[in-house]
Scaffold this active site. Structure first.
Site, PDB file in Angstrom:
ATOM      1  N   GLY A 154       0.829  -1.199   0.000  1.00  8.52           N
ATOM      2  CA  GLY A 154       0.000   0.000   0.000  1.00  8.52           C
ATOM      3  C   GLY A 154       0.860   1.245   0.000  1.00  8.52           C
ATOM      4  O   GLY A 154       0.551   2.240   0.669  1.00  8.52           O
ATOM      5  N   GLY A 155       1.944   1.200  -0.780  1.00  7.20           N
ATOM      6  CA  GLY A 155       2.941   2.264  -0.699  1.00  7.20           C
ATOM      7  C   GLY A 155       2.816   3.373  -1.715  1.00  7.20           C
ATOM      8  O   GLY A 155       3.653   4.271  -1.745  1.00  7.20           O
TER       9      GLY A 155
ATOM     10  N   SER B 223       0.460   5.707  -2.085  1.00  3.08           N
ATOM     11  CA  SER B 223      -0.208   6.942  -1.676  1.00  3.08           C
ATOM     12  C   SER B 223      -0.319   6.974  -0.156  1.00  3.08           C
ATOM     13  O   SER B 223       0.003   5.995   0.530  1.00  3.08           O
ATOM     14  CB  SER B 223      -1.612   7.041  -2.308  1.00  3.08           C
ATOM     15  OG  SER B 223      -2.429   5.973  -1.869  1.00  3.08           O
TER      16      SER B 223
ATOM     17  N   GLY C 271       1.699   5.122   3.187  1.00  6.38           N
ATOM     18  CA  GLY C 271       2.760   4.345   2.565  1.00  6.38           C
ATOM     19  C   GLY C 271       3.736   5.203   1.791  1.00  6.38           C
ATOM     20  O   GLY C 271       4.961   5.037   1.909  1.00  6.38           O
TER      21      GLY C 271
ATOM     22  N   TYR D 189     -13.893  -2.705   9.849  1.00  9.18           N
ATOM     23  CA  TYR D 189     -12.510  -2.216   9.821  1.00  9.18           C
ATOM     24  C   TYR D 189     -11.908  -2.278  11.227  1.00  9.18           C
ATOM     25  O   TYR D 189     -10.782  -2.765  11.419  1.00  9.18           O
ATOM     26  CB  TYR D 189     -12.476  -0.787   9.293  1.00  9.18           C
ATOM     27  CG  TYR D 189     -11.091  -0.188   9.212  1.00  9.18           C
ATOM     28  CD1 TYR D 189     -10.289  -0.406   8.094  1.00  9.18           C
ATOM     29  CD2 TYR D 189     -10.586   0.593  10.253  1.00  9.18           C
ATOM     30  CE1 TYR D 189      -9.019   0.145   8.015  1.00  9.18           C
ATOM     31  CE2 TYR D 189      -9.316   1.143  10.181  1.00  9.18           C
ATOM     32  CZ  TYR D 189      -8.534   0.916   9.058  1.00  9.18           C
ATOM     33  OH  TYR D 189      -7.269   1.460   9.001  1.00  9.18           O
TER      34      TYR D 189
END
Length: 224
Positions: free
Chosen positions: A12-13, A15, A18, A153
């Site tokens: 998840g890098g 944006s 990340g 979540y």
């Protein structure tokens, strides 16, 4: 923990948290690979930070994760695995019957919890073999105080928090020097929280405090 010279993989890098972390790890002298599902975002991140290595991959997909591992291994492996990828679903009232509740829960659990275990299982031996290796898992302050508007979540982050604590203890029992960090962010100003009016911190501030804690071997990192 020393960051300079380490090779780091951030899921998840492309944006948000990340990408902010990737930028600051690079500034600390680390080699950084980011991965994510959106190739356009990965390309945009590469344009911003040309020294990044980018690999398209979905932590929810077993074949993608295996392919990611093989590509990373071919590049020489990593010292730090930063499990940052996460998803959230629109709020639903759990007290009203709705098939979407289960679909949301399965989706979020597959990414936020099982996705971490997929990655950790593949990279565990590699990370344990390093002189100074680490796993960073992004949980949430919602693992301590759940949010009514984010029920599934919050639940995934509780599961991941307990898993992280137990992983750290099991590695201690094995006399492994592999370090396990848990990052518990508050509400961060990202795409996921764009519609929320809560007080937020910036991804840059979160990343700054994460790196400061890693340097001090502070394994539970509560920010804000």
């Amino acid at each position: 923990m020393n960051i300079k010279g380490k090779t780091i993989l951030i899921t998840g890098g492309a944006s948000g948290i990340g990408l902010a972390s990737a930028r600051q790890f690079l500034a600390e002298g680390a080699n950084v690979t980011i991965t994510g599902r959106n190739e356009a975002k990965l390309n945009a991140a590469k344009n911003i930070l040309p020294s990044l290595t980018t690999i398209k991959s979905d932590v929810e997909n077993d074949e993608d994760v295996l392919s990611l591992f093989n590509k990373v291994a071919s590049l020489g492996g990593i010292d730090i695995l930063y499990n940052n990828a996460g998803v959230g679903s629109p709020a639903l009232n759990l007290g009203i019957a709705n098939d979407q509740i289960l679909k949301n829960a399965i989706y979020e659990m597959n990414v936020n919890y099982f996705g971490v275990i997929r990655l950790n299982n593949l990279f565990m031996d590699m990370l344990k073999s390093r002189k100074e290796g680490a796993i960073i898992n992004t949980t949430s302050i919602l693992s301590l105080v759940p949010a009514l508007e984010e029920p599934t979540y919050s639940t995934t982050k509780v599961a991941l928090s307990f898993y992280t604590q137990l992983l750290r203890k099991n590695l201690e029992i094995l006399n492994s020097n592999l370090k396990v960090f848990e990052l518990l962010p508050p509400v961060v100003a990202t795409e996921m929280t764009a519609k929320r009016n809560d007080k937020k911190i910036s991804p840059e501030q979160l990343a700054k405090e994460l790196i400061s804690a890693i340097k001090k071997d502070q394994f539970t990192i509560r920010v804000g």
